[in-house]
Design an enzyme around this catalytic site. Structure first.
Site, short mmCIF file in Angstrom:
data_model
loop_
_atom_site.label_atom_id
_atom_site.label_comp_id
_atom_site.label_asym_id
_atom_site.label_seq_id
_atom_site.Cartn_x
_atom_site.Cartn_y
_atom_site.Cartn_z
N ASP A 30 -50.95 -0.74 -28.90
CA ASP A 30 -49.97 -0.62 -29.97
C ASP A 30 -50.00 -1.90 -30.79
O ASP A 30 -50.07 -2.99 -30.23
CB ASP A 30 -48.58 -0.38 -29.36
CG ASP A 30 -47.57 0.09 -30.39
OD1 ASP A 30 -47.28 -0.66 -31.34
OD2 ASP A 30 -47.07 1.21 -30.26
N ILE A 31 -49.93 -1.80 -32.11
CA ILE A 31 -50.00 -3.01 -32.93
C ILE A 31 -48.66 -3.77 -32.93
O ILE A 31 -48.61 -4.91 -33.37
CB ILE A 31 -50.43 -2.71 -34.40
CG1 ILE A 31 -49.52 -1.68 -35.06
CG2 ILE A 31 -51.89 -2.25 -34.45
CD1 ILE A 31 -49.73 -1.54 -36.57
N GLN A 94 -40.06 8.85 -34.29
CA GLN A 94 -41.51 9.11 -34.37
C GLN A 94 -42.01 8.55 -35.70
O GLN A 94 -41.55 8.94 -36.77
CB GLN A 94 -41.78 10.62 -34.30
CG GLN A 94 -43.29 10.92 -34.29
CD GLN A 94 -43.61 12.40 -34.21
OE1 GLN A 94 -42.72 13.24 -34.26
NE2 GLN A 94 -44.88 12.71 -34.08
N HIS A 100 -48.42 11.17 -29.70
CA HIS A 100 -48.85 9.99 -28.94
C HIS A 100 -47.84 9.67 -27.88
O HIS A 100 -46.62 9.77 -28.09
CB HIS A 100 -49.09 8.78 -29.85
CG HIS A 100 -47.95 8.42 -30.77
ND1 HIS A 100 -47.59 9.19 -31.86
CD2 HIS A 100 -47.11 7.36 -30.78
CE1 HIS A 100 -46.57 8.61 -32.49
NE2 HIS A 100 -46.26 7.51 -31.84
N HIS A 102 -46.47 6.62 -25.64
CA HIS A 102 -46.41 5.18 -25.41
C HIS A 102 -46.47 4.94 -23.90
O HIS A 102 -45.69 5.55 -23.15
CB HIS A 102 -45.10 4.59 -25.94
CG HIS A 102 -44.93 4.71 -27.42
ND1 HIS A 102 -45.27 3.69 -28.28
CD2 HIS A 102 -44.46 5.72 -28.20
CE1 HIS A 102 -45.01 4.07 -29.53
NE2 HIS A 102 -44.52 5.30 -29.51
#
Lengths: 114, 114
Positions: A30-31, A94, A100, A102
């Site tokens: 994750d960025i 979202q 996706h 996490h």
């Protein structure tokens, strides 16, 4: 070309820091990590959210969970534990309309989950 | 008799406030709700956690997600959105060693998810 950023990550036209790349699933960092380990587990095919899953997606959904297990082992958080989270829509926060999960770990996660 | 409280809920020997009861899945209200809507989605068969899922569980895992969608519709949170969360082990704060997805909605969920 798809306007979906996760489809672009799958296509390789947007970069990502990959952890796992299987037949049907991609796992990447994750960025904006919220824990020492925070990666995203996505299907390579475009599925809008968990609310859009249909019976025909059983295999890819299973593969996402197997990839999450493998990533947890690989990233050293399987023994202490982790949390899997998927968000749907506005109340869920979202941010990308491509399913996706996490995967978060490496610290004590709190309750409630947001 | 199983010592697992969720197996006892499936067996009906421990009460629960049921929302959905399908062939392979039960959905019932969490006894310590963290949101206006907070229910648990569990497989009727005993699976220890998401980390214990195997390829053979693809159908029941899919059924859990379809039941979550149906419960979200039924409880009126599908349109605004919701969050699905599953905890594994200590860091995840898994309290019952029987796979369960928390389905939370009815309010703005925060980030990070715990």
């Amino acid at each position: 070309m798809s306007e979906c950023v996760f489809c672009q990550i799958v296509a390789g036209t947007v970069p990502s820091q990959k952890v796992l790349d299987t037949e049907r699933v991609l796992v990447f960092h994750d960025i904006r990590p919220q824990a020492p380990v925070h990666v995203l587990v996505i299907p390579k095919q475009h599925i809008a959210s968990a609310h859009a899953l249909q019976a025909e997606h059983a295999t890819v959904l299973m593969d996402m969970h197997l990839a999450a297990q493998q990533a947890a082992e690989q990233l050293g958080i399987a023994q202490d534990g982790y949390r899997l989270v998927t968000n749907v829509g506005w109340h869920g926060q979202q941010t990308v309309p491509h399913l996706h999960y996490h995967l978060l770990g490496g610290r004590q996660l709190q309750w409630p989950p947001g």
